[in-house]
Design a protein around this motif. Structure first.
Motif, PDB file in Angstrom:
ATOM      1  N   THR A 110     -23.237  10.982  -3.673  1.00  0.00           N
ATOM      2  CA  THR A 110     -23.358  12.419  -3.439  1.00  0.00           C
ATOM      3  C   THR A 110     -22.182  13.054  -2.717  1.00  0.00           C
ATOM      4  O   THR A 110     -22.223  14.232  -2.408  1.00  0.00           O
ATOM      5  CB  THR A 110     -24.643  12.712  -2.642  1.00  0.00           C
ATOM      6  OG1 THR A 110     -24.583  12.007  -1.399  1.00  0.00           O
ATOM      7  CG2 THR A 110     -25.872  12.289  -3.423  1.00  0.00           C
TER       8      THR A 110
ATOM      9  N   GLU B  91     -36.575   6.695  -3.807  1.00  0.00           N
ATOM     10  CA  GLU B  91     -37.324   7.593  -2.917  1.00  0.00           C
ATOM     11  C   GLU B  91     -38.425   8.316  -3.689  1.00  0.00           C
ATOM     12  O   GLU B  91     -39.528   8.508  -3.176  1.00  0.00           O
ATOM     13  CB  GLU B  91     -36.390   8.602  -2.261  1.00  0.00           C
ATOM     14  CG  GLU B  91     -35.480   8.012  -1.216  1.00  0.00           C
ATOM     15  CD  GLU B  91     -34.562   9.046  -0.587  1.00  0.00           C
ATOM     16  OE1 GLU B  91     -34.786  10.264  -0.769  1.00  0.00           O
ATOM     17  OE2 GLU B  91     -33.592   8.619   0.081  1.00  0.00           O
TER      18      GLU B  91
ATOM     19  N   ARG C 234     -31.074  12.626  -4.750  1.00  0.00           N
ATOM     20  CA  ARG C 234     -31.623  11.564  -3.929  1.00  0.00           C
ATOM     21  C   ARG C 234     -31.871  10.343  -4.796  1.00  0.00           C
ATOM     22  O   ARG C 234     -32.027  10.459  -6.013  1.00  0.00           O
ATOM     23  CB  ARG C 234     -32.904  12.002  -3.233  1.00  0.00           C
ATOM     24  CG  ARG C 234     -34.071  12.232  -4.167  1.00  0.00           C
ATOM     25  CD  ARG C 234     -35.287  12.693  -3.397  1.00  0.00           C
ATOM     26  NE  ARG C 234     -36.433  12.795  -4.287  1.00  0.00           N
ATOM     27  CZ  ARG C 234     -37.661  12.550  -3.925  1.00  0.00           C
ATOM     28  NH1 ARG C 234     -37.921  12.190  -2.689  1.00  0.00           N
ATOM     29  NH2 ARG C 234     -38.649  12.672  -4.772  1.00  0.00           N
ATOM     30  N   PRO C 235     -31.909   9.176  -4.186  1.00  0.00           N
ATOM     31  CA  PRO C 235     -32.147   7.957  -4.972  1.00  0.00           C
ATOM     32  C   PRO C 235     -33.518   8.002  -5.655  1.00  0.00           C
ATOM     33  O   PRO C 235     -34.496   8.506  -5.098  1.00  0.00           O
ATOM     34  CB  PRO C 235     -32.100   6.842  -3.928  1.00  0.00           C
ATOM     35  CG  PRO C 235     -31.354   7.415  -2.778  1.00  0.00           C
ATOM     36  CD  PRO C 235     -31.658   8.888  -2.787  1.00  0.00           C
TER      37      PRO C 235
ATOM     38  N   THR D  53     -28.420  19.109  -4.563  1.00  0.00           N
ATOM     39  CA  THR D  53     -28.851  17.907  -3.846  1.00  0.00           C
ATOM     40  C   THR D  53     -29.230  16.819  -4.845  1.00  0.00           C
ATOM     41  O   THR D  53     -29.589  17.107  -5.987  1.00  0.00           O
ATOM     42  CB  THR D  53     -30.068  18.195  -2.940  1.00  0.00           C
ATOM     43  OG1 THR D  53     -31.148  18.661  -3.743  1.00  0.00           O
ATOM     44  CG2 THR D  53     -29.740  19.225  -1.883  1.00  0.00           C
TER      45      THR D  53
ATOM     46  N   ASP E 245     -28.646   5.079  -7.577  1.00  0.00           N
ATOM     47  CA  ASP E 245     -28.215   5.695  -6.327  1.00  0.00           C
ATOM     48  C   ASP E 245     -27.053   6.637  -6.617  1.00  0.00           C
ATOM     49  O   ASP E 245     -25.958   6.199  -6.989  1.00  0.00           O
ATOM     50  CB  ASP E 245     -27.801   4.610  -5.327  1.00  0.00           C
ATOM     51  CG  ASP E 245     -27.480   5.177  -3.958  1.00  0.00           C
ATOM     52  OD1 ASP E 245     -27.908   6.311  -3.664  1.00  0.00           O
ATOM     53  OD2 ASP E 245     -26.794   4.486  -3.182  1.00  0.00           O
TER      54      ASP E 245
END
Length: 131
Positions: A99, A113, A109-110, A107, A96
């Motif tokens: 951010t 995802e 994201r985990p 950007t 994780d």
């Protein structure tokens, strides 16, 4: 005829197999990711961790070096100064990304995802016998 015998798993290999078995229902991933994960786990069960017998692991016998698997414990992010002046450090804890300090236009994201939507599947495939 060649007879292939299954290896006896080391303590670390058995711990990995057990940990996977305990969390299988909680791991993120679509059907393709789940199937590929099972294929990779079967490979670990059949061949074990890499040893010096695999050419690309010639200098690192992971099967002998990895004796135990540490428990998955929550950790807090610690602040680390950037190595290059003006750069930023992105802390990633258990997949994780933290951010809050990302620069504009960047950007993250985990990974969970990417597993859930299947976009991580390409990275979960075996490339050859030494992988």
């Amino acid at each position: 005829m060649t007879v292939h015998t299954l290896i006896k798993p080391t303590g670390a290999e058995q711990a990995l197999l057990d940990a996977f078995g305990q969390t299988i229902g909680m791991l993120p991933g679509d059907a393709a990711v789940t199937t590929q994960r099972s294929t990779l786990l079967r490979g670990l069960r059949e061949a074990g961790l890499p040893t010096r017998r695999r050419e690309s692991w010639h200098y690192t016998d992971l099967r002998s070096l990895l004796r135990t698997i540490p428990a998955n414990q929550p950790v807090a992010a610690t602040t680390v100064a950037p190595l290059v002046e003006g750069s930023r450090v992105l802390a990633v804890i258990n997949g994780d990304a933290q951010t809050a300090s990302l620069p504009e236009g960047v950007t993250a994201r985990p990974y969970s995802e990417a597993l859930a939507d299947g976009s991580a599947l390409r990275g979960l495939t075996l490339r050859d016998d030494d992988d």
